[in-house]
Write a protein that holds these residues in place. Structure first.
Motif, PDB file in Angstrom:
ATOM      1  N   ARG A 116       1.148  -1.694  -0.010  1.00 45.05           N
ATOM      2  CA  ARG A 116       0.385  -0.587   0.389  1.00 45.05           C
ATOM      3  C   ARG A 116       0.889   1.064   0.401  1.00 45.05           C
ATOM      4  O   ARG A 116       2.230   0.800   0.213  1.00 45.05           O
ATOM      5  CB  ARG A 116      -0.811  -0.215   1.363  1.00 45.05           C
ATOM      6  N   SER A 163       2.786   4.591   4.668  1.00 41.78           N
ATOM      7  CA  SER A 163       2.469   5.494   5.799  1.00 41.78           C
ATOM      8  C   SER A 163       2.923   6.584   5.919  1.00 41.78           C
ATOM      9  O   SER A 163       4.826   6.666   6.485  1.00 41.78           O
ATOM     10  CB  SER A 163       2.121   5.030   7.507  1.00 41.78           C
ATOM     11  N   LEU A 203       4.224   6.131   9.776  1.00 43.41           N
ATOM     12  CA  LEU A 203       4.727   4.707  11.018  1.00 43.41           C
ATOM     13  C   LEU A 203       5.694   4.418   9.998  1.00 43.41           C
ATOM     14  O   LEU A 203       6.868   3.787  10.967  1.00 43.41           O
ATOM     15  CB  LEU A 203       3.650   3.520  11.002  1.00 43.41           C
ATOM     16  N   PHE A 206      -2.330  -5.399   9.304  1.00 43.97           N
ATOM     17  CA  PHE A 206      -1.890  -5.806  10.487  1.00 43.97           C
ATOM     18  C   PHE A 206      -0.960  -7.522   9.901  1.00 43.97           C
ATOM     19  O   PHE A 206      -0.208  -7.508  10.707  1.00 43.97           O
ATOM     20  CB  PHE A 206      -1.947  -6.035  12.051  1.00 43.97           C
ATOM     21  N   PHE A 253       2.388  -6.324   8.015  1.00 50.20           N
ATOM     22  CA  PHE A 253       3.829  -6.568   8.172  1.00 50.20           C
ATOM     23  C   PHE A 253       4.392  -8.193   8.826  1.00 50.20           C
ATOM     24  O   PHE A 253       6.161  -7.509   8.440  1.00 50.20           O
ATOM     25  CB  PHE A 253       3.434  -5.923   9.755  1.00 50.20           C
ATOM     26  N   SER A 284      -3.914   6.711   9.027  1.00 53.14           N
ATOM     27  CA  SER A 284      -3.009   6.128   9.710  1.00 53.14           C
ATOM     28  C   SER A 284      -3.799   6.243  10.494  1.00 53.14           C
ATOM     29  O   SER A 284      -3.756   4.543  11.359  1.00 53.14           O
ATOM     30  CB  SER A 284      -2.052   7.323  10.367  1.00 53.14           C
ATOM     31  N   THR A 332      -6.494   3.476  10.636  1.00 52.23           N
ATOM     32  CA  THR A 332      -5.413   1.956  10.339  1.00 52.23           C
ATOM     33  C   THR A 332      -4.989   1.501  12.186  1.00 52.23           C
ATOM     34  O   THR A 332      -5.311   0.012  11.830  1.00 52.23           O
ATOM     35  CB  THR A 332      -4.064   2.102   9.632  1.00 52.23           C
ATOM     36  N   ALA A 333      -4.743   2.338  12.357  1.00 52.90           N
ATOM     37  CA  ALA A 333      -4.161   2.032  14.061  1.00 52.90           C
ATOM     38  C   ALA A 333      -4.994   2.335  15.267  1.00 52.90           C
ATOM     39  O   ALA A 333      -4.671   1.857  16.145  1.00 52.90           O
ATOM     40  CB  ALA A 333      -3.002   3.290  14.095  1.00 52.90           C
ATOM     41  N   PHE A 351       7.493  -5.269  15.667  1.00 52.39           N
ATOM     42  CA  PHE A 351       7.646  -4.487  14.376  1.00 52.39           C
ATOM     43  C   PHE A 351       9.336  -3.987  14.762  1.00 52.39           C
ATOM     44  O   PHE A 351      10.157  -4.724  14.754  1.00 52.39           O
ATOM     45  CB  PHE A 351       6.683  -2.910  14.738  1.00 52.39           C
TER      46      PHE A 351
HETATM   47  C1  OVM Z   1       0.125   4.168   9.797  1.00 48.91           C
HETATM   48  C2  OVM Z   1      -0.313   3.055  11.217  1.00 48.91           C
HETATM   49  C3  OVM Z   1      -0.569   1.503  10.712  1.00 48.91           C
HETATM   50  C4  OVM Z   1      -0.623   0.623  11.149  1.00 48.91           C
HETATM   51  C5  OVM Z   1      -0.230   0.755  12.420  1.00 48.91           C
HETATM   52  C6  OVM Z   1       0.010   1.486  13.058  1.00 48.91           C
HETATM   53  C7  OVM Z   1       0.750   1.600  15.553  1.00 48.91           C
HETATM   54  C8  OVM Z   1       0.381   3.045  12.276  1.00 48.91           C
HETATM   55  O1  OVM Z   1      -0.436   3.426   8.633  1.00 48.91           O
HETATM   56  O2  OVM Z   1       0.192   4.848  10.276  1.00 48.91           O
HETATM   57  O3  OVM Z   1       0.675   1.900  14.355  1.00 48.91           O
END
Ligand code: OVM
Length: 404
Positions: free
Chosen positions: A86, A89, A92, A176, A179, A238, A241-242, A292
């Motif tokens: 994608r 970000s 992130l 998720f 990743f 973000s 998503t998060a 991560f």
């Molecule tokens: C983002 C993003 C996506 C997944 C997790 C995250 C835990 C951030 O797209 O910025 O933080």
């Protein structure tokens, strides 16, 4: 297991542990111990990446963004070698200075002061939900509470329209998983990706967001020149998503802990001012975000292990949060523990920007339970939800006993 002591390539311990397998997810703790014991950094032969599982070194990595960058992705894929699945970000998967511009906006939108304005509404929603669940008595603690609560407050706070909120959880599950490696879990979660990604593309845009809310506040930063019109939708993304799956698994973790450890529940009931601490300890204990990656920007030495430039290193947040080198009785859920310094929200410049929102949600849910519930009983076998990054349950059948 048992290969961790094998040494190849100079001074590096090697392990064939697969931290993205169902065997690992079912019981990660012996594997995590093996990785911590094997050395400060361990070569994961299945993926050709490094693992760091001790608290001291995970923490140091999180603070050293110059050496351990995020711009090459925080998943297994190295963005210097392959195109992200994608658009990257800008929060992130970014480093200073780009990261800082996006971060500044969200620091403001999700500030402690902003959380104060939400407090009463969030607390009322938690009270209402717990009242409804008490009437039912027996229900699924995941779908009916851990998922239902964030879905009852977060989309409104963001300013999402009512329709299409059902995309939030499948989208989070997808990201998720992404990743991790391109395993069966990943492929299954992107099977039906097209409608989800179509929805996402629209939901990031200014005209799809209510005039008041996190989304509108992010887009307003375009008018002041802080960010560009291209950046604003990505910053909204973000949050989309998060903002949900993480808190779902945080609240789920707290519920699962308090149901499994009734003496801790009794302690919380006796002193409801510990609600926030009980949530925090659940984040340490279960570590909803397990791992991560970072990528090395230069050759480094971690402990006595030499690592080249351009190497992916998997940080085991969950293993660090249970490292006996740092924690006393790490495998005990103890709501009176000093949890400060845990890495369940990360640390350093990327430390969870939504942590105050997560804590608010966790606290008001647990506080509502302490006011109304005397007992939380697990009435059927909990079922685990498998995800390459997130740790949590798919099902937690519970019965709530009302007070009186
Ligand atoms: C983002 C993003 C996506 C997944 C997790 C995250 C835990 C951030 O797209 O910025 O933080």
């Amino acid at each position: 297991m048992g290969e961790a002591s094998l040494k190849v390539g100079g001074n590096a311990p090697v392990s064939n542990i697969d931290p993205f397998s169902t065997a690992y997810f079912d019981d990660p703790y012996p594997f995590q111990e093996e990785l911590r014991e094997a050395g400060p950094a361990v070569w994961l032969s299945r993926y050709n990446v490094w693992a760091v599982a001790r608290f001291e070194h995970v923490r140091a990595m999180l603070f050293d963004w110059k050496t351990y960058c995020s711009g090459r992705g925080v998943g297994l894929a190295d963005f210097a070698k392959e195109t992200p699945w994608r658009p990257r970000s800008i929060l992130l998967e970014a480093d200073p200075p780009q990261h800082g511009r996006a971060r500044t906006i969200l620091n403001r939108v999700l500030s402690p002061v902003a959380m104060k304005d939400l407090q009463d509404r969030f607390a009322r929603a938690a009270d209402d939900l717990v009242d409804t669940l008490l009437e039912r008595g027996t229900f699924d603690g995941i779908a009916d509470l851990a998922e239902a609560y964030p879905l009852s407050v977060f989309p409104d706070a963001l300013g999402m329209p009512r329709e299409n909120r059902h995309f939030l959880l499948p989208y989070g599950n997808m990201v998720f998983n992404a990743f991790g490696p391109r395993n069966e879990l990943f492929h299954k979660s992107v099977e039906n990706a097209a409608p989800v990604l179509d929805w996402l593309a629209g939901q990031m845009q200014r005209d799809q967001l209510a005039p008041q809310g996190f989304g509108a506040e992010i887009h307003a930063a375009v008018d002041t020149g802080e960010i560009t019109a291209e950046e604003a939708p990505l910053i909204v993304r973000s949050l989309l998503t998060a903002g949900v799956d993480t808190t779902v698994n945080g609240i789920g973790a707290a519920l699962y802990c308090l149901a499994r450890f009734p003496e801790q529940w009794d302690h919380l009931r006796a002193d409801p001012s510990l609600a926030r601490a009980a949530f925090e300890e659940a984040v340490r204990f279960e570590s909803p975000v397990q791992t991560f990656f970072r990528t090395t920007t230069r050759a480094v030495r971690i402990g006595d292990v030499d690592i080249d430039e351009g190497q992916k290193i998997l940080m085991f947040l969950g293993a660090a949060n249970r490292d006996p080198r740092h924690w006393e009785q790490p495998d005990q859920y103890d709501i009176t523990r000093r949890t400060v310094g845990h890495v369940g929200f990360g640390a350093g410049i990327h430390m969870c920007v939504g942590q105050m929102l997560a804590r608010l949600e966790g606290e008001v849910v647990l506080a509502a339970l302490t006011r109304k519930v005397s007992r939380i009983e697990i009435v059927d076998e909990p079922q685990r939800r498998y995800n390459n990054t997130l740790r949590g349950l798919a099902k937690l059948p519970i019965r709530l006993q009302p007070i009186h």
